[in-house]
Design an enzyme around this catalytic site. Structure first.
Site, mmCIF file in Angstrom:
data_model
loop_
_atom_site.group_PDB
_atom_site.id
_atom_site.type_symbol
_atom_site.label_atom_id
_atom_site.label_comp_id
_atom_site.label_asym_id
_atom_site.label_seq_id
_atom_site.Cartn_x
_atom_site.Cartn_y
_atom_site.Cartn_z
ATOM 1 N N ARG A 10 0.845 -1.192 0.000
ATOM 2 C CA ARG A 10 0.000 0.000 0.000
ATOM 3 C C ARG A 10 0.879 1.240 0.000
ATOM 4 O O ARG A 10 1.848 1.318 0.743
ATOM 5 C CB ARG A 10 -0.925 0.001 1.207
ATOM 6 C CG ARG A 10 -1.935 -1.120 1.131
ATOM 7 C CD ARG A 10 -2.864 -1.101 2.310
ATOM 8 N NE ARG A 10 -3.828 -2.173 2.140
ATOM 9 C CZ ARG A 10 -5.069 -2.118 2.559
ATOM 10 N NH1 ARG A 10 -5.501 -1.049 3.198
ATOM 11 N NH2 ARG A 10 -5.890 -3.114 2.365
ATOM 12 N N ARG A 20 -4.983 5.567 -4.476
ATOM 13 C CA ARG A 20 -5.736 4.656 -5.331
ATOM 14 C C ARG A 20 -5.966 5.325 -6.672
ATOM 15 O O ARG A 20 -5.828 6.543 -6.803
ATOM 16 C CB ARG A 20 -7.099 4.332 -4.708
ATOM 17 C CG ARG A 20 -7.017 3.631 -3.361
ATOM 18 C CD ARG A 20 -8.403 3.297 -2.809
ATOM 19 N NE ARG A 20 -8.966 2.169 -3.529
ATOM 20 C CZ ARG A 20 -9.958 2.235 -4.418
ATOM 21 N NH1 ARG A 20 -10.531 3.379 -4.715
ATOM 22 N NH2 ARG A 20 -10.390 1.153 -5.035
ATOM 23 N N GLU A 66 -5.877 -1.726 -13.295
ATOM 24 C CA GLU A 66 -7.016 -2.173 -12.493
ATOM 25 C C GLU A 66 -8.243 -2.466 -13.349
ATOM 26 O O GLU A 66 -8.977 -3.425 -13.098
ATOM 27 C CB GLU A 66 -7.350 -1.136 -11.416
ATOM 28 C CG GLU A 66 -6.331 -1.076 -10.298
ATOM 29 C CD GLU A 66 -6.331 -2.310 -9.395
ATOM 30 O OE1 GLU A 66 -7.340 -3.035 -9.349
ATOM 31 O OE2 GLU A 66 -5.312 -2.545 -8.728
ATOM 32 N N GLU A 69 -7.647 -5.821 -14.999
ATOM 33 C CA GLU A 69 -7.780 -6.911 -14.025
ATOM 34 C C GLU A 69 -9.227 -7.129 -13.595
ATOM 35 O O GLU A 69 -9.695 -8.260 -13.521
ATOM 36 C CB GLU A 69 -6.956 -6.615 -12.761
ATOM 37 C CG GLU A 69 -5.471 -6.710 -12.925
ATOM 38 C CD GLU A 69 -4.718 -6.268 -11.671
ATOM 39 O OE1 GLU A 69 -5.348 -6.078 -10.596
ATOM 40 O OE2 GLU A 69 -3.489 -6.106 -11.758
ATOM 41 N N HIS A 91 -8.490 7.224 2.099
ATOM 42 C CA HIS A 91 -7.851 7.041 0.803
ATOM 43 C C HIS A 91 -8.245 8.167 -0.135
ATOM 44 O O HIS A 91 -9.275 8.810 0.027
ATOM 45 C CB HIS A 91 -8.099 5.650 0.199
ATOM 46 C CG HIS A 91 -9.530 5.283 -0.013
ATOM 47 N ND1 HIS A 91 -10.355 5.880 -0.939
ATOM 48 C CD2 HIS A 91 -10.263 4.328 0.573
ATOM 49 C CE1 HIS A 91 -11.536 5.308 -0.900
ATOM 50 N NE2 HIS A 91 -11.525 4.381 0.017
ATOM 51 N N ARG A 115 -15.826 -12.453 -10.970
ATOM 52 C CA ARG A 115 -16.320 -11.073 -11.101
ATOM 53 C C ARG A 115 -17.038 -10.911 -12.436
ATOM 54 O O ARG A 115 -16.636 -11.456 -13.446
ATOM 55 C CB ARG A 115 -15.165 -10.083 -11.000
ATOM 56 C CG ARG A 115 -15.656 -8.651 -10.794
ATOM 57 C CD ARG A 115 -14.539 -7.630 -10.783
ATOM 58 N NE ARG A 115 -13.560 -7.754 -9.731
ATOM 59 C CZ ARG A 115 -13.605 -7.099 -8.569
ATOM 60 N NH1 ARG A 115 -14.624 -6.319 -8.290
ATOM 61 N NH2 ARG A 115 -12.631 -7.243 -7.698
#
Length: 177
Positions: A10, A20, A66, A69, A91, A115
Site C-alpha cells: 500500500r 488509489r 485495475e 484486471e 484514501h 467477477r
C-alpha cells in the site's frame, strides 16, 4: 470470494491517505453508459473498477491496470476527473475516464473470483452505487459536470457533500498505457 493480493504494497501520500486510482469506463464519446463490476466482497453489488497504486507506478498506469484486471476491458485513457478523498477510509482516488475499445471474453478477476461486468446508464449506475459505494457516486457526478468545466485537477471530498477545490497534491497527467 474476496480478492487477495498478498504481495501488494500500500502506498500512502504525505497526509497519510492511501493512494488509489480508478476509471469510469464509458462505451462511447457521449458518455451515456458506464461499466461497473461486481464487488469482490459482495458480488450482488456493483462498484467502479479501481485499486491501489503500486510502488513506482503512476496513477494513470494503475487505473489502466485495475480496469484490465477487474473489468477485462482496454481502451483510450482520457481526462482525469479529479482526486476523490474519502476521510472514513483514509484514501484518495485519482479517477480517469476511459473510452472502452475492447471487451475481453475472459479476464483475471472473472477467472479467479467470478467477477462480472455490466453497462449501466448514468442514472442506473448512480442507483447501484448508492447501495454499496455511495462515495463512488461522486465520480459519476463529476463525469457529468466535467464536460463543462475546464480540465484542471481537483480534489473532491467524497465523504461529505461534494465541493470542488484545487488539488492539494499533483496528479499524474492522463496518458495511454
Amino acid at each position: 470470494m474476496v480478492k487477495e493480493k498478498p504481495n501488494s504494497t500500500r502506498i500512502y501520500d504525505k497526509d497519510g491517505f492511501r493512494r488509489r486510482a480508478a476509471c469510469i469506463c464509458v462505451k462511447s464519446e457521449n458518455e451515456a453508459e458506464v461499466l461497473l463490476v461486481t464487488s469482490s466482497r459482495r458480488p450482488e453489488l456493483w462498484i467502479v473498477p479501481g485499486g491501489g497504486v503500486e510502488p513506482e507506478e503512476e496513477s494513470a498506469v494503475t487505473a489502466v491496470r485495475e480496469v484490465l484486471e477487474e473489468a477485462g476491458v482496454v481502451g483510450d485513457l482520457g481526462r482525469c476527473l479529479g482526486v476523490f478523498e474519502n476521510n472514513d477510509h483514509m484514501h484518495r482516488t485519482e479517477v480517469f475516464v476511459m473510452n472502452v475499445t475492447q471487451e475481453l471474453d475472459e479476464w483475471e478477476d472473472s477467472r479467479s473470483i467470478g467477477r462480472k461486468r455490466q453497462w449501466f446508464t448514468i442514472d442506473d449506475a448512480l442507483s447501484q452505487l448508492a447501495l454499496h459505494k455511495p462515495t463512488q457516486q461522486h465520480y459519476l457526478m463529476q463525469l457529468q459536470h466535467s464536460k463543462t468545466l475546464d480540465n484542471t485537477n481537483r480534489v473532491v471530498n467524497a465523504t461529505h457533500p461534494p465541493k470542488l477545490t484545487n488539488a492539494a497534491t499533483p496528479a499524474a497527467s492522463p496518458t495511454t498505457a
